[in-house]
Design an enzyme around this catalytic site. Sequence first.
Site, short mmCIF file in Angstrom:
data_model
loop_
_atom_site.label_atom_id
_atom_site.label_comp_id
_atom_site.label_asym_id
_atom_site.label_seq_id
_atom_site.Cartn_x
_atom_site.Cartn_y
_atom_site.Cartn_z
CD GLU A 277 8.10 -0.33 4.90
OE1 GLU A 277 8.23 0.90 4.67
OE2 GLU A 277 7.37 -0.76 5.82
CG ASP B 286 -4.79 -6.33 7.89
OD1 ASP B 286 -5.52 -6.19 8.90
OD2 ASP B 286 -3.60 -6.68 7.96
CG HIS C 100 0.70 -10.45 5.15
ND1 HIS C 100 1.74 -11.20 5.64
CD2 HIS C 100 -0.20 -10.35 6.17
CE1 HIS C 100 1.49 -11.53 6.89
NE2 HIS C 100 0.32 -11.04 7.24
NE ARG D 37 -2.49 -12.82 8.04
CZ ARG D 37 -3.63 -13.09 8.65
NH1 ARG D 37 -4.65 -13.53 7.97
NH2 ARG D 37 -3.75 -12.93 9.96
CG PHE E 261 4.22 -2.04 3.12
CD1 PHE E 261 3.34 -1.12 2.56
CD2 PHE E 261 3.79 -2.80 4.19
CE1 PHE E 261 2.05 -0.95 3.08
CE2 PHE E 261 2.51 -2.64 4.72
CZ PHE E 261 1.64 -1.71 4.17
NE ARG F 186 1.01 -15.66 8.42
CZ ARG F 186 0.59 -14.94 9.45
NH1 ARG F 186 1.23 -13.85 9.81
NH2 ARG F 186 -0.49 -15.29 10.12
#
Lengths: 266, 308
Positions: free
Chosen positions: B54, B113, B105, B163, B79, B6
């Site tokens: 989004e 997460d 991600h 990530r 998303f 990223r």
Amino acid sequence: MQYDLKATELRREILSMLYACQSGHPGGSLSCVEILMGLYYDVMNVDGKNPKMADRDRFVLSKGHACPALYAILADKGFFPKEDLKKLRQIDSHLQGHPDSGKTPGVDVNTGSLGQGASVAVGLAMAAKHGKKAYNVYALLGDGECQEGLVWEAAMSAAHYQLDNLVFMLDYNKLQIDGSNEEVMSLGNIVQKFEAFGFCCFEVDGHNIEAIVAALKASSDGKPKFICCDTIKGKGVSFMENQFGWHGRPLNKEEFDAAMKELEVK
Amino acid sequence: MGKSLRVAYGEALTKLGAENEKVVVFDADLAHATMTHIFAEAYPKRFFNMGIAEANMVGAAAGFAHSGYIPFVSTFALFGAGRAYEIVRNAVAYANGNVKFGLSHSGLSVGEDGGSHQSIEDIALMREMPNMTVLVPCDPTETEKAVFAAAQIKGPVYIRVARPVCEDLTNADTPFIPGKANVLREGKDACIITCGLMLVKALEAAEQLAEAGVEATVVNMHTIKPIDKDIILKMNQSCKAIVTVEEHSVIGGLGSAVAEVIAGHAGAAFAMVGIQDKFGKSGKPEHLFAEFGLTTEHIVKTVKSLVV
């Protein structure tokens, strides 16, 4: 231009197209004729001979299913030959069931999925501001469409980015596929909602072109503009007016003949 | 010295932005996670935060593409590809809009997460859309190349960004041609086709297989779409087994894409290493990889089961 004659001529074109393909959406096409006329005959800077003219005003038919009305006007403005209208929704036609920017001259943005057009219009208006362009972006929304969350995401961002070059117009005919807005999902006070989202709001008779044009030309005090156009679904044909059943049903021969008789230019 | 993909993405965008002023960047309140903040700090007027919305971000980017810009849209893969799916399809792919999706991600490597944020289906969602190109870079250097390649492609591109911090497996001279896979190691017995973070494990597996007398080719399939059919069909003829390895569901991902190519052709035995129709969960990435079978050992075992 004699607006009433032109409006009748356009409604005849719309019904002829829909009768020929035996599908499509008559109710919401007939309700937005005067709104589109105000835009295309009086306000927007577009050129049928030069559809991609650099700094043209942009129009997004966010209620894409009303495209027969848009196609009739685009043909009248010379974007493509009127003969093409007969081929609406046919396999070899550039006139798709919902607007397609890749196929139809004069269509700037694909629509059909409700809410999407409002959002893309925000992007067009942001891009115009970013590029220091003077043109405006107009989007026509349906009332049922305002049940989509994306419309409100778009509205929030229009106010946040102070898009005073953006106009959302609502074809407020108060009917959708399954019934009235009230029955299906109440919109509440739609004007107050847009006001609360930061728009400068106007309410007009959506079949009165002078009123529509006046609202389009009025200042919006640095805010995005919302024009609520009070309309009649199926406008111009007595047995279609205010009938939700005419949202998306084809006309049979008797109905078509009766409608065309009502729309005869006297 | 390793680097997170990223971070490589954010830096590459900034480098691209210096060369091309038509590049604009959108984020949905995740600029410090997707690393688009690096671009935002360098070119604040070309960065648009669209808030946590989004679908509208994608629609607005489509509007910029219609106006001649090259928008890069960033958020988490789940998303961008999942929540905004239908707007990606209708506002961008259907219109062949020039919008680039750099979604971070992705996969189980999100870690702690948990399953709600671990995108295991984004490759499937993005690759089934006509007009869409799908790139899955394996390291920081390839991530930068993917960003520059995306800007050259006319039409929508998805770049799957992971990530974790990882070491470079490729270098500045390694070719990166979208649609043309890179062969990193050659062996006649089996072929391991992989992408993204799993490449390092595929190379380790090939090493261990060699020690056991099994020579494996390792293909870095950095472009899932258009997929390199030539190399797949060649391997299907020349090797006894093809094993795909991906940090994604085996339903609809790299493995499925390879299976679509070899379907109807006689040839190698075929198996897929990937997430087996399960959602992820919280945990350290390496623990998740172990639990979900995304390990060097599992690749070795799978290859051996087909060739020995």
